[in-house]
Write an enzyme that holds these catalytic residues in place. Structure first.
Site, PDB file in Angstrom:
ATOM      1  N   TYR A   1     -70.050  42.061 -73.861  1.00 41.04           N
ATOM      2  CA  TYR A   1     -69.270  42.265 -74.606  1.00 41.04           C
ATOM      3  C   TYR A   1     -67.901  41.415 -74.427  1.00 41.04           C
ATOM      4  O   TYR A   1     -66.841  41.194 -74.873  1.00 41.04           O
ATOM      5  CB  TYR A   1     -68.496  43.171 -73.061  1.00 41.04           C
TER       6      TYR A   1
ATOM      7  N   ASN B   1     -69.197  55.023 -79.288  1.00 37.90           N
ATOM      8  CA  ASN B   1     -69.574  54.675 -80.408  1.00 37.90           C
ATOM      9  C   ASN B   1     -70.623  55.188 -80.814  1.00 37.90           C
ATOM     10  O   ASN B   1     -71.615  56.110 -79.924  1.00 37.90           O
ATOM     11  CB  ASN B   1     -70.194  53.025 -80.721  1.00 37.90           C
TER      12      ASN B   1
ATOM     13  N   HIS C   1     -76.394  49.172 -79.257  1.00 34.74           N
ATOM     14  CA  HIS C   1     -76.884  48.671 -78.067  1.00 34.74           C
ATOM     15  C   HIS C   1     -77.248  47.643 -78.185  1.00 34.74           C
ATOM     16  O   HIS C   1     -77.459  46.773 -76.455  1.00 34.74           O
ATOM     17  CB  HIS C   1     -78.418  49.627 -78.510  1.00 34.74           C
TER      18      HIS C   1
END
Length: 90
Positions: free
Chosen positions: A23, A46, A54
Site C-alpha cells: 500500500y 474496488n 488483490h
C-alpha cells in the site's frame, strides 16, 4: 491532472500477474507517500475486475484486507504464481 484515486487505480492496473506492491509503494508512486491508508480504502471499495487490488499487500508482508476475504486474496495471489518469499500471513 488525475485525482489520487484515479492514479492509484492506474498504478494497480499495471502490477504484473504474480507480483505485488505494498500500500505504501502504491501511495509513493501515486505521489502521496503518507497516504497508504487512503490506498487501502480505495482498494477496499474496488469492484472493477480490471484493477487487481488483490496484488496490493501490507508493508509487513501480511496480505491485508480484500473485499472478497483474505483467504480469497491469498488464493488469487498463489493462483497467479506469486511466490511467498517468506511473507507472513500466508
Amino acid at each position: 491532472m488525475k485525482d489520487f484515486s484515479s492514479r492509484v487505480r492506474d498504478i494497480v492496473r499495471r502490477i504484473p500477474r504474480g507480483q505485488v506492491l505494498t500500500y505504501k509503494q502504491v501511495a509513493i508512486l501515486a505521489g502521496s507517500p503518507q497516504a497508504s491508508r487512503a490506498v487501502g480504502n480505495i482498494m477496499k471499495g474496488n469492484y472493477d475486475k480490471d484493477v487487481p487490488c488483490h496484488r496490493v499487500i501490507r508493508s509487513d508482508g501480511k496480505t491485508g484486507g480484500y473485499n472478497g476475504g483474505e483467504s480469497k486474496k491469498r488464493e488469487l495471489l498463489l493462483g497467479e504464481g506469486f511466490q511467498e518469499r517468506g511473507l507472513s500471513g500466508f
